[in-house]
Structures are given as C-alpha cells and as structure tokens.
Design a protein around this motif. Structure first.
Motif, short mmCIF file in Angstrom:
data_model
loop_
_atom_site.label_atom_id
_atom_site.label_comp_id
_atom_site.label_asym_id
_atom_site.label_seq_id
_atom_site.Cartn_x
_atom_site.Cartn_y
_atom_site.Cartn_z
N THR A 94 44.02 32.30 50.76
CA THR A 94 43.34 33.21 50.68
C THR A 94 42.75 33.30 49.06
O THR A 94 43.72 33.32 48.14
N THR A 124 33.78 40.39 53.21
CA THR A 124 34.81 39.60 53.45
C THR A 124 34.22 38.03 54.02
O THR A 124 33.81 38.29 55.16
N MET A 125 34.57 36.95 53.48
CA MET A 125 34.16 35.61 53.82
C MET A 125 35.29 34.79 54.44
O MET A 125 35.99 34.52 53.37
N GLY A 176 36.56 31.06 55.86
CA GLY A 176 35.88 29.96 55.63
C GLY A 176 36.83 28.79 56.63
O GLY A 176 37.93 29.16 56.75
N THR A 208 34.81 22.27 53.22
CA THR A 208 34.95 23.90 53.18
C THR A 208 36.16 24.10 52.28
O THR A 208 36.20 24.85 51.41
N ILE A 217 32.41 27.22 48.76
CA ILE A 217 32.55 28.83 49.16
C ILE A 217 33.09 29.69 48.09
O ILE A 217 32.44 30.88 47.93
N GLY A 218 34.17 29.00 47.37
CA GLY A 218 34.38 29.85 45.92
C GLY A 218 33.16 30.20 45.10
O GLY A 218 32.98 31.22 44.54
N ALA A 269 30.89 32.78 46.64
CA ALA A 269 31.31 33.96 46.44
C ALA A 269 30.82 34.30 44.82
O ALA A 269 30.72 35.59 44.46
N VAL A 275 37.38 35.98 49.72
CA VAL A 275 37.01 34.55 50.31
C VAL A 275 38.71 34.46 51.06
O VAL A 275 39.69 34.42 50.55
N GLU A 276 38.66 34.27 52.29
CA GLU A 276 39.76 33.67 52.99
C GLU A 276 39.63 32.37 53.60
O GLU A 276 38.93 32.39 54.51
N ASN A 277 40.12 31.35 53.15
CA ASN A 277 39.74 29.82 53.21
C ASN A 277 40.84 29.25 54.23
O ASN A 277 41.89 29.22 53.73
#
Length: 308
Positions: free
Chosen positions: A67, A94-95, A97, A103, A115-116, A119, A132-134
C-alpha cells in the motif's frame, strides 16, 4: 549428340539464372530470421541489475501487496508510522493497482511508477487526497493475476476501490518468445493471443463480481525493442495486434477505458527506457501518468476528482 549437349548447356544456364534470382530472397529471409532471434535473445536474457532480485522472489511473494501513498510509503511503514491526521481524515479517492512490473513501477528510480506519479499529480493539481494500494507483481501473467483475485485482502481492497488501474499481458506475450526461442512464428503469437483473451475475460468478470462500479483504466503495451531493433517490424505488428485484442476485450465493460501508450514510446525522440532497455525510466512513467490523467480528465471517469 550435339543437340543434347546444346540443350544441356541451355538448361544449366537457365538453372543458374533461377538460383541467382532466388539467392537475394533467401539471404533476406535469413537476415530477418536472425534479427528476430537476436531480438528474442535480448528479451529473454537481458535483466537489469536491480530487477534480478525482484524476479527471483516474485513467485514466493505472489500474494504480497504494497500500500503506497504518492510518496510510495510501504504498507508496513504506514502501519507503524500512523498519525492523528491520517486517522481523522479518510482519502477522497482510493486507487487500486493490479498487474505486472509496469504497474509495479520497475525501472523508476523513485519507486513510484506511473500509479504513484498519477496520484501525486492528482493531489497537487486537483486538491484531492489519494490513497494507492498497489498489488502489482514483477513478472505477473494472467493466470496468477486471476488466482490472486481470490485472496481476501485483494478482494477487500478491490471492493473499496474508487478506481482500478491495471496492466497485464506483456509477460504472456514474452512467454511465447521463451517457449519458441529458436523458431519464432507468427502463428505461435496468434494462438497465445487467443488464450490470453479468454483469460482476460475471466479476469474482468472476476473484478466486476467484486466491484461492479469502479472505473477500470487498463494500460496498453509498448514495443520494448523499439530502441535497439527498429528494423524488426514483426514485433511491432505483434504488439499492436495484442493491444487491439486487449482493447476490444476490456472495453466490452462500459466502465472500462483502454489507455494506449504505444505511441508515447514510438513517437518521442527522448529516451524513455530504463537501462535494461525494456522498462520505462522516470520520464517514461511520468508521460504514462500524464496520459492516464488526461483520460481521467477528458472522460470525467471519477466524480470525486474535481479537475478544473
């Protein structure tokens, strides 16, 4: 007897002419085959130093997730260093990935990836807090992504997601190269593409069974051999066909947008690749983030992001 010798002489001249005309064609085919094999060799054998460890532990940590905030803080660090401000205010968006190294952000010196960076750009320009929760993993292919969607922590994250961003398929394509390294044929790619589309349909259906409302942004593929093997046009064709099949599949879902990045890496003069020659570098990921942000803004996909 003289007539027979004359006919034999004419036959030898004709045969020699045919062989001379065929020779350039055979040499060209041989050259193209060698170029493709050389390209395949790089795709299979080339590894960046900082990716070697990641690749070796990827299978052992398939269920491990990270996360991150736009500053790419790991889940473990975030849990330890909780603050009153974090407790008092929930994120606006809340995104989540999903997918592979694209990604995950492999090749980005900051560790953020697209993705970071996406955001961070949203927070800076739209005054909106983003969590972001990747769950992306280096080397991930469609079978393991589908399996991961059954894990409770992933299902919980997807259920709470306001937007889902994912990339998958590049390693499925690479699998063809590895398995047919010495005899690459277009039919091999076409067969795997058919199987890939079937698995991708299953993944999309599974995600929608968990979260039926969150917009999905699906990131396309670029040609990682563009810089070193511009003459190998077959790989270019394969990547574009793969993108076309992917877009047609994912956009069957009316709330899914395919984000093309092929042209970003194909038309920009600046080097956008990491030192391994395959993953994007910092500039490449920033361009990707801007491309995704543009689609978010133009299509107004997420109501909670107040773009001006």
């Amino acid at each position: 007897m003289k007539k027979q010798r004359a006919w034999l002489f004419l036959f030898l001249i004709l045969a020699g002419s045919i062989l001379l005309s065929i020779k350039p064609v055979m040499e060209y085919r041989s050259q193209r085959l060698n170029e493709i094999k050389q390209a395949a060799s790089m795709m299979v054998m080339n590894k960046a130093p900082n990716e070697t460890v990641i690749s070796s532990i990827a299978d052992k940590k398939d269920s491990e997730s990270t996360t991150v905030t736009p500053e790419v803080t790991s889940k473990e660090v975030e849990e330890v260093s909780t603050s009153k401000e974090d407790d008092e205010k929930d994120p606006d968006v809340t995104m989540v990935g999903l997918g592979d190294s694209l990604t995950k952000g492999s090749g980005d010196s900051t560790g953020q990836g697209y993705i970071g960076r996406l955001a961070a750009n949203i927070e800076n320009e739209a005054d909106t807090s983003v969590l972001v929760e990747n769950y992306a993993v280096h080397g991930r292919r469609t079978p393991k992504l589908y399996k991961m969607l059954n894990e409770e922590n992933v299902k919980e994250a997807l259920g709470d997601a306001d937007v889902i961003v994912m990339s998958i398929g590049g390693n499925d394509l690479m699998k063809v190269v590895k398995e047919h390294f010495l005899d690459l044929q277009m039919d091999d790619f076409q067969k795997e593409q058919t199987n890939y589309v079937e698995r991708l349909n299953q993944i999309m259906n599974r995600i929608r069974s968990i979260n039926s409302e969150a917009p999905i942004l699906f990131i396309g593929l670029y040609n990682p051999l563009l810089v070193n093997f511009q003459s190998v046009t077959e790989i270019d064709q394969i990547v574009q066909r793969w993108n076309g099949a992917t877009q047609e599949t994912v956009e069957k879902d009316e709330n899914t947008t395919f984000v093309p990045i092929y042209e970003l890496f194909h038309s920009v003069d600046e080097n956008l690749f990491f030192e391994d020659g395959f993953h994007p570098n910092d500039q490449g990921y920033e361009l990707m983030a801007r491309q995704i942000q543009y689609r978010l803004q133009q299509d107004e996909l997420v109501e909670d992001i107040p773009f001006e």
